[in-house]
Write a protein that holds these residues in place. Structure first.
Motif, short mmCIF file in Angstrom:
data_model
loop_
_atom_site.label_atom_id
_atom_site.label_comp_id
_atom_site.label_asym_id
_atom_site.label_seq_id
_atom_site.Cartn_x
_atom_site.Cartn_y
_atom_site.Cartn_z
N GLN A 179 -5.90 -0.90 11.60
CA GLN A 179 -4.92 -0.05 10.93
C GLN A 179 -3.88 -0.89 10.20
O GLN A 179 -3.42 -0.51 9.10
N ALA A 180 -3.48 -2.01 10.79
CA ALA A 180 -2.51 -2.88 10.11
C ALA A 180 -3.09 -3.41 8.81
O ALA A 180 -2.41 -3.44 7.78
N TRP A 181 -4.36 -3.81 8.84
CA TRP A 181 -4.97 -4.31 7.60
C TRP A 181 -5.22 -3.17 6.62
O TRP A 181 -5.22 -3.39 5.40
N GLY A 182 -5.43 -1.96 7.11
CA GLY A 182 -5.53 -0.83 6.21
C GLY A 182 -4.21 -0.60 5.47
O GLY A 182 -4.20 -0.29 4.27
N SER A 186 -3.54 -0.85 1.44
CA SER A 186 -2.94 0.30 0.77
C SER A 186 -1.67 -0.08 0.02
O SER A 186 -1.47 0.29 -1.15
N HIS A 187 -0.78 -0.84 0.66
CA HIS A 187 0.50 -1.16 0.02
C HIS A 187 0.34 -2.21 -1.07
O HIS A 187 1.12 -2.20 -2.04
N VAL A 387 -8.61 -5.90 -2.29
CA VAL A 387 -7.28 -5.97 -2.90
C VAL A 387 -7.37 -6.66 -4.26
O VAL A 387 -6.78 -6.19 -5.26
N ALA A 388 -8.11 -7.77 -4.34
CA ALA A 388 -8.22 -8.49 -5.61
C ALA A 388 -8.92 -7.65 -6.67
O ALA A 388 -8.49 -7.61 -7.83
N VAL A 389 -9.99 -6.96 -6.28
CA VAL A 389 -10.72 -6.13 -7.24
C VAL A 389 -9.85 -4.98 -7.74
O VAL A 389 -9.83 -4.66 -8.94
N ALA A 390 -9.10 -4.34 -6.83
CA ALA A 390 -8.23 -3.24 -7.23
C ALA A 390 -7.13 -3.73 -8.17
O ALA A 390 -6.80 -3.06 -9.17
N ALA A 391 -6.55 -4.90 -7.88
CA ALA A 391 -5.50 -5.44 -8.75
C ALA A 391 -6.05 -5.75 -10.13
O ALA A 391 -5.41 -5.46 -11.16
#
Length: 643
Positions: A179-182, A186-187, A387-391
């Protein structure tokens, strides 16, 4: 290959390149069948195929970072999953890592068989006669390697509770880490999304140089990638340090900027500081920067959560005591099972039985150990890549991100009216019982700790009071005990039947009150949030519903607790009052009582138990909640400096 097709079976014998060849005209439905299943990248099967051997132990942990896709879920819930899992029992990495422990239990079982055969005789192969032992027939009975099975019957609930709490604690650590990594994923996405939208909104008015905005977003994208990647390296094997350093040098624009991150003593915090600085340099309104900074605060909280889990294991005294209890229990188990396998030739069936039991019980403890440190089995690299792909995707599509979906002058097609059952309709449904059950099941998933805590405390407290229950039952059933005090009764039982008689019925007490406490506290906490809305939907006022809801939840919980307690209490009373039941154990005494009197014999105490438990449970639960709320309201607020 036999393929189900609309109730018929089609036998296909033509194979082309390892795939089933089916004419498209005769079989229009797509058939995805292959003799060789596609291997999921990074799976243990793929590693076995590449390395020529199956990894297990510490080596296998990096192949357990599972990310499921649609095909994986289909295989996960396939009809052959149980058979497939059984086939992989002895090739499982968990089982293979337990090889030394399982061999130790098997050797103890073999030693018990050989010892008893050598001293007390054995059956010859091919004959029905029993050969005498090496020392004749005058061997003392106390030399027989055997223990009463009741020892394991009495201790198994305690062992089960320890293993349940051990695995639950480890799973909670895994879940909290995931959950922490989720939240991190997300953020990080939120920061990039807000930046790409808000910087473009202000760009036309305040930003004179479009390239400056582009460079600011490139810097932000780099920092958004650097934070989760730095945290991954912070929580991973130090052997991955060269790989992390190489990735940082490749992505950062200069060696000096890369050294700024790599030279830090705490890289996640350094990456978070770089992210905050990059956000501060964005040409965005200050109010919007404050909103973005909230995500940075939550990223810091998630980082602390991961560090806390990584640096603090489950208390070692708890882990070691559970391991010692389990090891001693399984190593002594062959002594208790030896007599039960007397029907097999020279008790040899004890060997596979002890082996299988040790595999599965040691396996439970091994699962807890594997889950206790979750970061080496979580797919952290895949999450960093997400995260990298989304950015990258948000930065590339920012030019059209604010484009309207509907052109000016055109009206969007209104959505069709859809039927369904919303929350308001559910509250006014006629089947109130189904609504209450659904709400209780939903709340139970979040409140399972009340079930475990209630069961543990009730079983332990009533188990400690077993001698008192023995005297009380004898005073109610035997005339010679009626005029004795508690101390005199305890002394009379110990002198007449031995000190062990004071613990008669401890097994049904532990089991019965464990279930009773779990229902009384767990069901109450599960039903309490849903009881007031349900009563309100039935026409009761808001104030009356709020007051009567906890009482109704407590009454239901007390009724269920009385129902599960009655059979165990009837068995305990019969074991104390009738000596013929005392030596049968919990299951034996309950079975004899059922055979003699049927279900009515086990449930005959339900009315009396309900008459006592329902008002007691309602008063206790509601009063306790009211006192806790009053104490919380009366507690002084902390000083401002404490915040």
């Amino acid at each position: 290959w036999v393929l189900p097709r609309r109730g018929m079976y089609v036998l296909t014998a033509a194979f082309v390149n390892g795939f089933v060849a089916v004419p498209a005209a005769r079989h229009p439905l797509p058939l995805r069948c292959s003799p060789v299943q596609a291997l999921r990248p990074g799976s243990i099967k793929e590693a076995t195929l590449q390395q020529g051997k199956r990894p297990y132990g510490e080596e296998s942990r990096r192949y357990r970072r599972t990310i499921y896709r649609h095909e994986d879920w289909l295989r996960h819930r396939s009809e052959t999953r149980l058979l497939r899992n059984l086939q992989g029992t002895f090739t499982s990495g968990v089982v293979r890592s337990l090889l030394s422990e399982v061999i130790a239990v098997t050797l103890v079982a073999l030693l018990v068989i050989v010892w008893n055969a050598a001293l007390f005789g054995y059956d010859s192969l091919g004959t029905t006669t029993t050969q005498p032992g090496l020392f004749g027939e005058e061997v003392p009975a106390f030399l027989r390697a055997q223990l009463p099975v009741s020892i394991f019957t009495l201790s198994s609930p305690a062992l089960g509770l320890l293993l349940v709490f051990r695995t639950n604690t480890s799973y909670q650590r895994w879940l909290e880490a995931r959950q922490a990594w989720g939240r991190i994923v997300s953020h990080c996405r939120n920061i990039m999304r807000q930046a790409t939208l808000w910087i473009e909104e202000d760009e036309a008015e305040d930003v004179a140089d479009p390239d400056a905005a582009r460079r600011s977003l490139e810097e932000l994208r780099l920092c958004v990638w650097a934070f989760p990647r730095s945290l991954w390296a912070h929580l991973s094997d130090p052997a991955k340090e060269p790989r992390f350093a190489q990735e940082v040098r490749e992505r950062f624009p200069s060696d000096a900027s890369a050294a700024l991150l790599l030279g830090s003593s705490h890289r996640p915090l350094r990456a978070l500081s770089l992210l905050s600085a990059a956000m501060d340099r964005l040409p965005i309104d200050e109010k919007k920067k404050v909103e973005m900074d909230k995500s940075c605060i939550l990223l810091g909280d998630a980082c602390e959560t991961c560090e806390r889990i990584f640096a603090n294991p489950v208390p070692l005294v708890y882990t070691r005591h559970t391991a010692r209890f389990l090891s001693a229990w399984l190593l002594l188990l062959p002594l208790g099972l030896w007599e039960g396998f007397g029907s097999s030739w020279n008790h040899l069936a004890l060997l596979p039985a002890a082996t299988v039991v040790s595999i599965f019980l040691f396996g439970i403890e091994e699962l807890a150990v594997q889950l206790e440190e979750p970061f080496s089995i979580l797919p952290l690299e895949a999450l960093c890549e997400e995260v990298a792909v989304a950015a990258d995707a948000m930065l590339e599509g920012r030019a059209s991100a604010r484009a309207p979906l509907v052109e000016a002058g055109r009206r969007a097609t209104p959505p069709a009216q859809r039927g369904g059952v919303g929350p308001a309709m559910l509250l006014h449904a006629e089947d109130a019982g189904a609504t209450l059950l659904a709400a209780a099941l939903s709340a139970t998933q979040q409140q399972e700790r009340y079930f475990f805590a209630g069961g543990l405390c009730a079983s332990l407290s009533h188990a400690l009071a077993t001698p008192i229950d023995v005297v009380k039952t004898k005073q109610q059933t035997r005339p010679e005990f009626r005029d004795l005090s508690l101390l005199d009764g305890l002394r009379r039982v110990a002198q007449a039947d031995g000190p062990a008689a004071l613990l008669t019925g401890v097994a049904p007490t532990v089991v019965g009150y464990g279930l009773e406490g779990a229902c009384k506290f767990g069901v109450y906490e599960a039903l309490k949030p849903a009881s007031a809305p349900l009563l309100a939907s039935l026409g009761l006022g808001a104030d009356q519903s709020a007051a009567a809801g906890p009482v109704a939840a407590a009454v239901v919980a007390g009724g269920l607790a009385s129902l599960v307690l009655a059979p165990a209490e009837a068995t305990r009373i019969r074991m104390v009052s009738e000596p013929s039941y005392a030596s049968l154990g919990l299951l034996g005494a309950a079975s004899r009582l059922y055979e003699a009197e049927g279900a009515a014999g086990l449930l005959q105490g339900v009315p009396a138990t309900c008459a006592k438990q329902l008002p007691y449970t309602a008063t206790k639960q509601v009063t306790f909640d009211a006192l806790v709320d009053a104490a919380a309201r009366a507690a002084p607020s902390p000083p401002s400096w404490a915040a």
